[in-house]
Design an enzyme around this catalytic site. Structure first.
Site, PDB file in Angstrom:
ATOM      1  CD  GLN A 173       9.209   0.413 -53.666  1.00 43.63           C
ATOM      2  OE1 GLN A 173       9.034   0.851 -52.539  1.00 43.63           O
ATOM      3  NE2 GLN A 173       9.536  -0.853 -53.873  1.00 43.63           N
TER       4      GLN A 173
ATOM      5  CE1 TYR B 291      15.322  -2.808 -39.891  1.00 37.22           C
ATOM      6  CE2 TYR B 291      16.107  -3.590 -42.033  1.00 37.22           C
ATOM      7  CZ  TYR B 291      15.073  -3.365 -41.131  1.00 37.22           C
ATOM      8  OH  TYR B 291      13.782  -3.717 -41.479  1.00 37.22           O
ATOM      9  CD  GLN B 292      19.449  -5.617 -44.013  1.00 37.57           C
ATOM     10  OE1 GLN B 292      18.559  -6.444 -43.872  1.00 37.57           O
ATOM     11  NE2 GLN B 292      19.296  -4.539 -44.773  1.00 37.57           N
TER      12      GLN B 292
ATOM     13  N   GLY C 171       2.617  -9.364 -49.526  1.00 35.52           N
ATOM     14  CA  GLY C 171       2.808 -10.152 -48.316  1.00 35.52           C
ATOM     15  C   GLY C 171       1.519 -10.373 -47.548  1.00 35.52           C
TER      16      GLY C 171
ATOM     17  CG  ASP D  34      13.473  -5.540 -44.278  1.00 35.19           C
ATOM     18  OD1 ASP D  34      13.383  -4.372 -43.870  1.00 35.19           O
ATOM     19  OD2 ASP D  34      14.408  -5.942 -44.993  1.00 35.19           O
TER      20      ASP D  34
ATOM     21  CE1 TYR E 274      17.748   2.780 -42.687  1.00 36.75           C
ATOM     22  CE2 TYR E 274      17.495   1.544 -40.654  1.00 36.75           C
ATOM     23  CZ  TYR E 274      17.592   1.567 -42.031  1.00 36.75           C
ATOM     24  OH  TYR E 274      17.519   0.411 -42.746  1.00 36.75           O
TER      25      TYR E 274
END
Length: 307
Positions: free
Chosen positions: A49, A79-80, A156, A178, A248
């Site tokens: 990326q 968020y976390q 993953g 995540d 976001y």
């Protein structure tokens, strides 16, 4: 610096006239987000990326992947904390936690706040994200060296496939996805096959999974309903939650949480902490926020089939 050039020479197509612009006709049609840039810190094209790190004038350091903001130092904790503590506080006795993605270290940091958690395994495909987080986001990446943390560099999806044959003692109580948004390779993390692998990787009937939904009720609620329907084909209990994160696009992000236990009530924490301890450990999460994050506007709750 990763690239052997002066900071003043760094340029990126998302930054013009001192402003970063997040514009995506596919993900956020008809709207955009802009942050004022103090300076560009790093630009890296990894095998997976495009990675941009810049210092903003008001939100601290910012991590951007493929043109989409992943986090800022000012609001990342919202968020976390929610993607971590919603499932961990909903599980009666979480000992082993698996994190798919999360190379910035934020979910690790939050999971380590649970003293009863004995093992945290993080599977991240892009080592560059981990390296840049350690350099530019030290508060987030502080948990990588903890003895309870084990890091696997790789895909993953493939990690979960290999885990199918593992002994039950190597499986997990809580799994947190995540991931990036469902474009390119990350599309696999939003399909039924993936959630079947997640179910198989859970240790028992109390197992819980949570994933960032890449959407909220104000963007494309149809995608939220499709994702919930997909997960419901595998898990008997699935609920939509959300957290408020100003950087976001539209200021909100949906979270989809599911349990193998058909009697589970994920909307109310199974475990809770005294208020003083909540204030010491968390900046966003508390037991009331846990409950209220599942409260949706009538039209959205009805559309998503949330009681």
């Amino acid at each position: 610096m990763t690239q052997d050039i002066e900071q003043t020479q760094l340029t990126h197509p998302t930054i013009k006239d001192g402003w970063f612009r997040e514009i995506s006709d596919s993900s956020f049609p008809g709207q955009a987000l802009a942050l004022k840039v103090d300076r560009i810190l790093d630009i890296v094209k990894s095998p997976f990326q495009d990675i941009l790190v810049f210092k903003s004038t008001d939100y601290g350091n910012v991590l951007v992947l493929d043109g989409i903001i992943q986090l800022t130092e000012r609001d990342e904790f919202a968020y976390q904390e929610m993607i971590t503590h919603l499932p961990l506080m909903s599980h009666p006795n979480p000992k082993r936690v698996l994190i798919i993605g999360g190379g910035d270290g934020g979910v690790i940091r939050e999971a380590l706040k649970h003293k009863d958690v004995e093992k945290i395994v993080l599977v991240e495909i892009d080592e560059t994200v981990i390296r840049l987080s350690k350099e530019y986001l030290p508060h987030m990446s502080s948990g990588f060296d903890d003895k309870r943390v084990e890091v696997h560099l790789g895909d993953g999806f493939k990690y979960l496939e290999n885990l199918q044959a593992a002994e039950s003692s190597n499986k997990f109580d809580v799994i947190i996805t995540d991931s990036s948004d469902p474009e390119g390779p990350a599309v696999a993390f939003f399909q039924k096959t993936y959630f079947t692998l997640l179910s198989n990787a859970l240790s028992d009937s109390n197992g819980i999974v949570i994933t960032q939904a890449s959407e909220n009720v104000w963007l494309d609620i149809n995608k939220l309903r499709e994702l919930k329907s997909c997960i419901s084909e595998v898990f008997p209990v699935v609920n939509c939650s959300y957290c408020m994160v100003p950087t976001y696009t539209s200021g909100q992000l949906g979270l989809m949480i599911a349990s193998k236990n058909k009697e589970a009530n994920l909307k109310t924490p199974t475990r809770s902490l005294p208020r003083k301890m909540e204030n010491e450990l968390f900046r966003y999460y508390n037991k009331e926020m846990h409950k209220s994050s599942f409260v949706l506007p009538n039209w959205a709750a009805n559309f998503l089939g949330e009681e």
